[in-house]
Design a protein around this motif. Structure first.
Motif, short mmCIF file in Angstrom:
data_model
loop_
_atom_site.label_atom_id
_atom_site.label_comp_id
_atom_site.label_asym_id
_atom_site.label_seq_id
_atom_site.Cartn_x
_atom_site.Cartn_y
_atom_site.Cartn_z
N VAL A 78 27.36 62.13 41.78
CA VAL A 78 27.60 60.71 41.50
C VAL A 78 27.23 59.80 42.67
O VAL A 78 26.52 58.80 42.48
N ILE A 220 25.42 64.66 33.93
CA ILE A 220 25.65 63.51 34.81
C ILE A 220 24.33 62.96 35.31
O ILE A 220 24.11 61.75 35.35
N GLY A 224 22.73 59.35 34.64
CA GLY A 224 22.47 58.55 35.84
C GLY A 224 21.04 58.05 35.91
O GLY A 224 20.79 56.87 36.22
N LEU A 241 29.69 57.34 35.13
CA LEU A 241 29.50 58.75 35.50
C LEU A 241 30.84 59.41 35.85
O LEU A 241 31.05 60.58 35.54
#
Length: 255
Positions: A78, A220, A224, A241
Motif C-alpha cells: 500500500v 491490492i 492500486g 486499498l
C-alpha cells in the motif's frame, strides 16, 4: 523466512518420538527400511500417477517454498502504491519510470510499466488479473499434489500392514518371532497415517495459504494500478486499498 512449517513438522515428529521414549520404547524401532520405502515410495508414485510429470515437477519446486517461503504482506504494498500515486498526480505517469527502480514487487512494476506505456486501463486490469488467475491455478495444483499424497498414504500403510500380517501367518510355526513380526507389520500403518497428518496434509494446507496471501497482495496491486491510471486522490487510494487488506493486516505506520 517464515518458519511455521519447519517448526510445525519438526516439532511434531519430535513430540511423537518423545512420546515413544516416555512409554519406554525405542524410536529406532519405528525406523524400519521396508515400511518406510513402501509408504513413502509408493505414496509419491501413485500421487504422480494421478497427475502429469509437469505437475510433479512444479510441486517439487513448490516444496522449497512451503518450507522457506516468506510472503510480503499485502499491507506492505500500500505505501508503495500511494507514493507512486502522489508522484503521478504531481508529475504525470511518465515520471514513475524512475521510481520503479526502487520497487522490489515485480507484479507492481509490471502493472505500472503497462500504465506508463499507455495501455488501456481495461487491458491492464485484464492482463494483471489473467496473470493472477494463472498463478492461483498453478498453486492450487501444487497444493493438491500434497493433499492427494495425504489421502493415499494411510491406505498404502494399511496395505503394508496386510502384507506384514501375511508374513506373520507364514511364520506361525516360529512363535518366538511372532511378536517382532506383528510389531513390524503395524509400522507401515503408523507411517502411513503419520506421514499424511504430519507431512503431506500440512504441506498442502501451507501451499494453499501462501497462494491466498499472494493473491491478496496481487489484488491490492491491481486495484492500486487502476487507481493510479485513473488519477485518483492518493488519500482515497490509501483508504480504498486499506479496506481491501486481509483481516489482521495494517498499513505500516511509516507510510
Amino acid at each position: 523466512m517464515d518458519l511455521a512449517t519447519p517448526i510445525g513438522i519438526g516439532v511434531g515428529f519430535g513430540v511423537v518420538f518423545a512420546s515413544q521414549i516416555m512409554e519406554g520404547g525405542n524410536p529406532m524401532s519405528l525406523m524400519l527400511p521396508a515400511p518406510l520405502l513402501l509408504v513413502f515410495g509408493t505414496t509419491m508414485l501413485v500421487t504422480l500417477a494421478g497427475g502429469t510429470m509437469q505437475d510433479a515437477k512444479n510441486s517439487m519446486a513448490a516444496l522449497k517454498r512451503a518450507f522457506t517461503g516468506n510472503i510480503t504482506p499485502a499491507s506492505d504494498v500500500v505505501p508503495a502504491v500511494v507514493q507512486l500515486a502522489e508522484r503521478a498526480r504531481r508529475e504525470g505517469l511518465l515520471a514513475l519510470e524512475d521510481s520503479l527502480k526502487d520497487i522490489d514487487d515485480e507484479f507492481l512494476v509490471k502493472g505500472v510499466t503497462l500504465a506508463i506505456d499507455g495501455t488501456d486501463p481495461d487491458e491492464v486490469r485484464e492482463i494483471l488479473e489473467s496473470e493472477m488467475i494463472a498463478k492461483k491455478r498453478s498453486d492450487k495444483q501444487s497444493a493438491k499434489f500434497f493433499a492427494d499424497a495425504g489421502a493415499y498414504a494411510p491406505t498404502i500403510g494399511i496395505i503394508g500392514t496386510v502384507m506384514g500380517l501375511v508374513h506373520v501367518l507364514e511364520n506361525l510355526a516360529k512363535p518366538e518371532e511372532l511378536g517382532h513380526l506383528i510389531a513390524a507389520a503395524f509400522i507401515a500403518t503408523l507411517w502411513g497415517v503419520m506421514s499424511a497428518n504430519v507431512i503431506w496434509l500440512p504441506l498442502g494446507s501451507r501451499l494453499k495459504r501462501l497462494s491466498e496471501l499472494e493473491a491478496a497482495r496481487m489484488e491490492i496491486v491491481i486495484e492500486g494500478v487502476a487507481a493510479i491510471q485513473a488519477g485518483s486522490n492518493p488519500r482515497v487510494i490509501a483508504q480504498k486499498l486499506t479496506s481491501l487488506l486481509p483481516v489482521g493486516q495494517t498499513v505500516p505506520e511509516a507510510a
